[in-house]
Design a protein around this motif. Structure first.
Motif, short mmCIF file in Angstrom:
data_model
loop_
_atom_site.label_atom_id
_atom_site.label_comp_id
_atom_site.label_asym_id
_atom_site.label_seq_id
_atom_site.Cartn_x
_atom_site.Cartn_y
_atom_site.Cartn_z
N GLY A 1 0.76 -1.37 0.11
CA GLY A 1 -0.02 -0.19 0.04
C GLY A 1 0.60 1.31 0.12
N GLN A 2 1.94 1.30 -0.57
CA GLN A 2 2.72 2.30 -0.82
C GLN A 2 2.66 2.92 -2.08
N LEU A 3 2.98 4.57 -1.75
CA LEU A 3 2.83 5.27 -3.09
C LEU A 3 4.00 5.28 -3.88
N LYS A 4 4.16 4.91 -4.97
CA LYS A 4 5.68 4.63 -5.46
C LYS A 4 5.70 5.70 -6.87
N THR A 5 6.79 6.47 -7.13
CA THR A 5 7.01 7.10 -8.52
C THR A 5 7.04 6.13 -9.38
N VAL A 6 6.45 6.44 -10.76
CA VAL A 6 6.46 5.60 -11.96
C VAL A 6 7.06 6.46 -12.87
N GLN A 7 8.01 6.21 -13.68
CA GLN A 7 8.61 7.14 -14.96
C GLN A 7 7.94 6.20 -16.31
N TYR A 8 7.49 7.29 -16.86
CA TYR A 8 6.87 6.53 -18.25
C TYR A 8 7.16 7.65 -19.33
N LYS A 9 6.62 7.29 -20.56
CA LYS A 9 6.84 8.28 -21.50
C LYS A 9 5.67 8.38 -22.52
N ASP A 10 5.60 9.67 -23.34
CA ASP A 10 4.39 10.00 -24.39
C ASP A 10 5.85 10.30 -25.29
N GLY A 11 6.24 9.59 -26.11
CA GLY A 11 6.95 9.63 -27.13
C GLY A 11 8.46 9.96 -26.65
N ASN A 12 8.95 11.03 -26.62
CA ASN A 12 10.20 11.34 -26.06
C ASN A 12 10.28 12.15 -24.82
N GLN A 13 8.79 12.37 -24.50
CA GLN A 13 8.46 13.10 -23.32
C GLN A 13 8.50 12.18 -22.16
N ILE A 14 9.19 12.72 -21.22
CA ILE A 14 9.24 11.84 -20.10
C ILE A 14 8.07 12.35 -18.88
N LEU A 15 7.37 11.41 -18.17
CA LEU A 15 6.43 11.80 -17.38
C LEU A 15 6.51 10.98 -16.24
N ASN A 16 6.06 11.69 -15.11
CA ASN A 16 6.39 11.11 -13.84
C ASN A 16 5.12 10.77 -12.84
N GLY A 17 4.36 9.85 -12.83
CA GLY A 17 3.37 9.67 -12.20
C GLY A 17 3.56 8.78 -10.80
N PHE A 18 2.46 8.42 -10.28
CA PHE A 18 2.53 7.60 -8.81
C PHE A 18 1.48 6.60 -9.02
N LYS A 19 1.96 5.57 -8.28
CA LYS A 19 0.89 4.48 -8.26
C LYS A 19 1.09 4.21 -6.74
#
Length: 257
Positions: free
Chosen positions: A20-38
């Motif tokens: 149940g821990q909030l963790k950072t997730v790095q993902y991409k849209d093309g070359n754009q780096i995105l940083n979400g949380f799961k």
């Protein structure tokens, strides 16, 4: 024997904390780096219900993180979307208004970023056919765009979000159930825009609800918005609690657990 019990207990507690821990997730849209949380649910479910959170105009904030943690405790997989991406996070309201305005105008780009975040929620473990998308303010606009874009979601929830769309855009059927939680005194949504939105829902043959909260203006769910209604955006504790309860009822109706 006592030592063995202690070790087993420690392992169980550790597993619960990680699950149940909030963790950072790095993902991409093309070359754009995105940083979400799961964050995973605090307890497992065979139905694996998931919720995608779309943040307000300044990007991922404390409200979206707190909401994710609360939903995790209720048994949901949760992902917080990063719409803007690295190098594009607004420093102030002026920048936030500019970049949010871009996505409001280019709704296809907004829908794409939401769709990519939806994939991350599914990758995290959520059932792709058992998902609700929610959003706050700018994110509430995005949640409605997810419905208009036919993203695979059982339900859509907008908290004090923008309701309008370009009148030149055609109205298509909306299959996701829709809940709009709206401040009765929100100065940023005109009567005309509200009326047009409601007609859109009727024309789209949507299963929709719109709930008004007395003495509430824009951003009524966010404690960081202050309490001065005269500024147009302010926290309202009663409205925030009521809207969350309405949200939970909606989830119980829409998602399998």
């Amino acid at each position: 024997m006592k030592n063995l019990k202690f070790i087993v207990t420690a392992i169980i507690l550790t597993a619960v904390q990680v699950f149940g821990q909030l963790k950072t997730v790095q993902y991409k849209d093309g070359n754009q780096i995105l940083n979400g949380f799961k964050i995973n649910p605090s307890k497992k479910s065979t139905q694996k219900p998931g919720i995608l959170i779309l943040p307000a105009w300044k990007g991922i904030d404390k409200l979206s993180k707190d909401t994710a943690e609360s939903l995790s405790k209720l048994g949901y997989y949760v992902f917080i979307a990063d719409i803007y991406g690295e190098g594009n996070y607004p420093k102030d309201n002026a920048e936030a208004g500019k970049i949010a305005g871009f996505y409001k105008k280019d709704f296809a780009a907004y829908q794409k970023r939401i769709s990519i975040a939806l994939e991350q929620l599914i990758d995290a473990g959520a059932n792709p056919d058992n998902i609700v998308i929610i959003g706050y303010c700018f994110g509430g606009t995005g949640a409605l765009e997810a419905a208009r874009g036919h993203l695979n979601a059982k339900g859509i929830v907008s908290f004090h979000g923008g309701l309008g769309k370009d009148t030149a855009r055609p109205t298509e059927p909306i299959t996701a159930k829709v809940l709009v939680c709206h401040g009765a005194d929100d100065p940023y949504e005109s009567k005309e825009e509200i009326t047009t939105f409601q007609q859109e829902m009727r024309d789209a043959k949507a299963d929709w609800q719109m709930i008004y909260y007395a003495n509430a203006v824009h951003s009524f769910t966010n404690p960081e918005s202050g309490t001065d209604n005269s500024k147009g955006a302010a926290y309202n504790e009663k409205a925030a609690k009521r809207s969350f309860e309405h949200f939970k009822l909606f989830l119980d109706e829409v998602l399998k657990k």
